[in-house]
Motif scaffolding. Structure first.
Motif, PDB file in Angstrom:
ATOM      1  N   LEU A   1       0.906  -1.126  -0.079  1.00  0.00           N
ATOM      2  CA  LEU A   1       0.088  -0.090  -0.120  1.00  0.00           C
ATOM      3  C   LEU A   1       0.798   1.377  -0.051  1.00  0.00           C
ATOM      4  O   LEU A   1       0.246   2.427   0.278  1.00  0.00           O
ATOM      5  N   LEU A   2       2.049   1.343  -0.408  1.00  0.00           N
ATOM      6  CA  LEU A   2       2.867   2.270  -0.377  1.00  0.00           C
ATOM      7  C   LEU A   2       2.474   3.242  -1.637  1.00  0.00           C
ATOM      8  O   LEU A   2       1.830   2.764  -2.397  1.00  0.00           O
ATOM      9  N   SER A   3       2.707   4.444  -1.392  1.00  0.00           N
ATOM     10  CA  SER A   3       2.078   5.522  -2.423  1.00  0.00           C
ATOM     11  C   SER A   3       3.361   5.305  -3.524  1.00  0.00           C
ATOM     12  O   SER A   3       4.242   4.962  -3.410  1.00  0.00           O
ATOM     13  N   ASP A   4       2.931   5.944  -4.916  1.00  0.00           N
ATOM     14  CA  ASP A   4       3.679   5.960  -5.958  1.00  0.00           C
ATOM     15  C   ASP A   4       5.068   6.831  -5.840  1.00  0.00           C
ATOM     16  O   ASP A   4       6.082   6.345  -6.484  1.00  0.00           O
ATOM     17  N   ALA A   5       4.898   7.550  -4.672  1.00  0.00           N
ATOM     18  CA  ALA A   5       6.261   8.298  -4.613  1.00  0.00           C
ATOM     19  C   ALA A   5       7.475   7.596  -3.649  1.00  0.00           C
ATOM     20  O   ALA A   5       8.328   8.007  -3.670  1.00  0.00           O
ATOM     21  N   LEU A   6       7.149   6.409  -3.377  1.00  0.00           N
ATOM     22  CA  LEU A   6       7.953   5.571  -2.497  1.00  0.00           C
ATOM     23  C   LEU A   6       8.276   4.414  -3.304  1.00  0.00           C
ATOM     24  O   LEU A   6       7.413   3.825  -4.148  1.00  0.00           O
ATOM     25  N   THR A   7       9.666   3.966  -3.139  1.00  0.00           N
ATOM     26  CA  THR A   7      10.002   2.552  -3.867  1.00  0.00           C
ATOM     27  C   THR A   7      10.450   1.678  -2.934  1.00  0.00           C
ATOM     28  O   THR A   7      11.120   2.124  -1.866  1.00  0.00           O
ATOM     29  N   ALA A   8      10.212   0.579  -3.239  1.00  0.00           N
ATOM     30  CA  ALA A   8      10.585  -0.441  -2.216  1.00  0.00           C
ATOM     31  C   ALA A   8      11.282  -1.612  -2.932  1.00  0.00           C
ATOM     32  O   ALA A   8      11.330  -1.875  -4.159  1.00  0.00           O
ATOM     33  N   SER A   9      12.307  -2.226  -2.093  1.00  0.00           N
ATOM     34  CA  SER A   9      13.179  -3.289  -2.576  1.00  0.00           C
ATOM     35  C   SER A   9      13.514  -4.008  -1.603  1.00  0.00           C
ATOM     36  O   SER A   9      12.921  -3.897  -0.318  1.00  0.00           O
ATOM     37  N   GLY A  10      14.173  -5.380  -1.926  1.00  0.00           N
ATOM     38  CA  GLY A  10      14.056  -6.505  -0.629  1.00  0.00           C
ATOM     39  C   GLY A  10      12.985  -7.526  -1.164  1.00  0.00           C
ATOM     40  O   GLY A  10      12.408  -7.514  -2.300  1.00  0.00           O
ATOM     41  N   SER A  11      12.648  -8.007   0.139  1.00  0.00           N
ATOM     42  CA  SER A  11      11.612  -9.265  -0.353  1.00  0.00           C
ATOM     43  C   SER A  11      10.459  -9.098   0.970  1.00  0.00           C
ATOM     44  O   SER A  11      10.949  -9.052   2.072  1.00  0.00           O
ATOM     45  N   VAL A  12       9.223  -9.304   0.397  1.00  0.00           N
ATOM     46  CA  VAL A  12       8.251  -9.538   1.365  1.00  0.00           C
ATOM     47  C   VAL A  12       7.275 -10.638   0.913  1.00  0.00           C
ATOM     48  O   VAL A  12       6.582 -10.366  -0.087  1.00  0.00           O
ATOM     49  N   LEU A  13       7.324 -11.734   1.750  1.00  0.00           N
ATOM     50  CA  LEU A  13       6.511 -12.900   1.271  1.00  0.00           C
ATOM     51  C   LEU A  13       5.473 -12.904   2.331  1.00  0.00           C
ATOM     52  O   LEU A  13       5.547 -13.038   3.480  1.00  0.00           O
ATOM     53  N   LEU A  14       4.190 -12.509   1.949  1.00  0.00           N
ATOM     54  CA  LEU A  14       3.012 -12.584   2.733  1.00  0.00           C
ATOM     55  C   LEU A  14       2.197 -14.043   2.445  1.00  0.00           C
ATOM     56  O   LEU A  14       1.914 -13.860   1.238  1.00  0.00           O
ATOM     57  N   ASP A  15       2.307 -14.984   3.219  1.00  0.00           N
ATOM     58  CA  ASP A  15       1.380 -16.157   3.090  1.00  0.00           C
ATOM     59  C   ASP A  15       2.205 -16.822   1.644  1.00  0.00           C
ATOM     60  O   ASP A  15       1.440 -17.320   0.822  1.00  0.00           O
TER      61      ASP A  15
END
Length: 273
Positions: free
Chosen positions: A52-66
């Motif tokens: 749910l991050l806004s478009d102004a933010l960028t994410a890297s790494g890994s998030v495994l949800l279920d």
């Protein structure tokens, strides 16, 4: 297998890192607290976890949800997870709820979408959801958010977050906007519902006492980094990071003031010396 597996999560706004290389896991049924001061990155982490991050933010790494990779996934792939896998309870219910929609319809929406109920079955499910949060009177379903008290709105928001029976409840400072008496009622309600439905809990707060009450394990965040992790007992008894030690010392100092007998409080004359 972890229900939530966060590894090397980094969230940036341009050149500024709001979350920096954060890793932690939450197993099914486990209660984990994320604690830190304002601006520590804990709420940004919760948004990254659910895509749910806004478009102004960028994410890297890994998030495994279920088992589903959140980082880089399109929103259409994540929508089915929001509800049945992860329910989200935000800090301010008045802004989280739709002001133009009766709350009964807002509770019904995730039930209809994720559980496929219609007609009388949907009506019964909404009524049961309201009873779960101790609002059994039918008038609550017909109310608009502005017609309810802060505590009642947070109960409605809780009913919506739990409507699709999620495996994980993410509670982002859910009592901050409430007075002390109502805070205690909401915490007791969440504690009961998480246990009753055998959910995992990611509880975000700046209050160590609240986190200690609600969770078994703690992730301490400062300046976007996870500076320490461990059981509540280990964090309270043997904090390793200086920031964690300061949090514990502050909580103990507050407890000692609250526990002091009234006779120990300074008089007006003493306070002015």
């Amino acid at each position: 297998m972890s229900l939530l597996d966060v590894s090397g999560l980094t969230v940036s706004a341009g050149q500024q890192r709001l979350v920096d290389d954060v890793s932690f896991t939450i197993a099914p049924g486990e209660r984990v607290g994320v604690i830190g001061e304002s601006g520590s990155g804990k709420s940004v982490t919760s948004l990254a976890v659910t895509g749910l991050l806004s478009d102004a933010l960028t994410a890297s790494g890994s998030v495994l949800l279920d088992g589903t990779q959140v980082i880089g996934a399109p929103d259409r792939a994540l929508r089915p997870l929001r509800g049945p896998v992860a329910g989200i309870l935000f800090q301010e219910p008045l802004t989280a709820l739709d002001p133009l929609m009766r709350v009964g319809r807002q509770i019904a929406e995730p039930i209809r979408r994720h559980l496929g109920l219609r007609g009388d079955a949907l009506h019964d499910a909404v009524r049961a959801a309201l009873e779960d949060v101790s609002l059994p009177d039918p008038r609550f379903a017909r109310a608009f958010p502005h017609e309810l008290s802060g505590g009642q709105r947070q109960r409605i928001a809780t009913a919506i977050a739990l409507a699709a029976r999620p495996k994980l409840l993410i509670a982002d400072e859910p009592t901050t906007a409430l007075d002390v008496t109502v805070q205690d009622e909401i915490l007791a309600l969440l504690d009961h519902l998480v246990a009753e439905h055998d959910m995992a809990l990611m509880f975000i707060s700046h209050d160590l006492a609240v986190v200690s009450r609600m969770t078994d394990r703690v992730v301490v965040m400062r300046d976007g980094r996870a500076v320490e992790q461990g059981s509540v007992e280990q964090i309270v008894r043997e904090p390793h990071d200086p920031y964690t030690a300061a949090l514990v010392a502050s909580a103990r100092a507050l407890d000692s003031v609250l526990d002091a007998p009234a006779s120990a409080a300074p008089t007006d004359g003493e306070a002015g010396r």
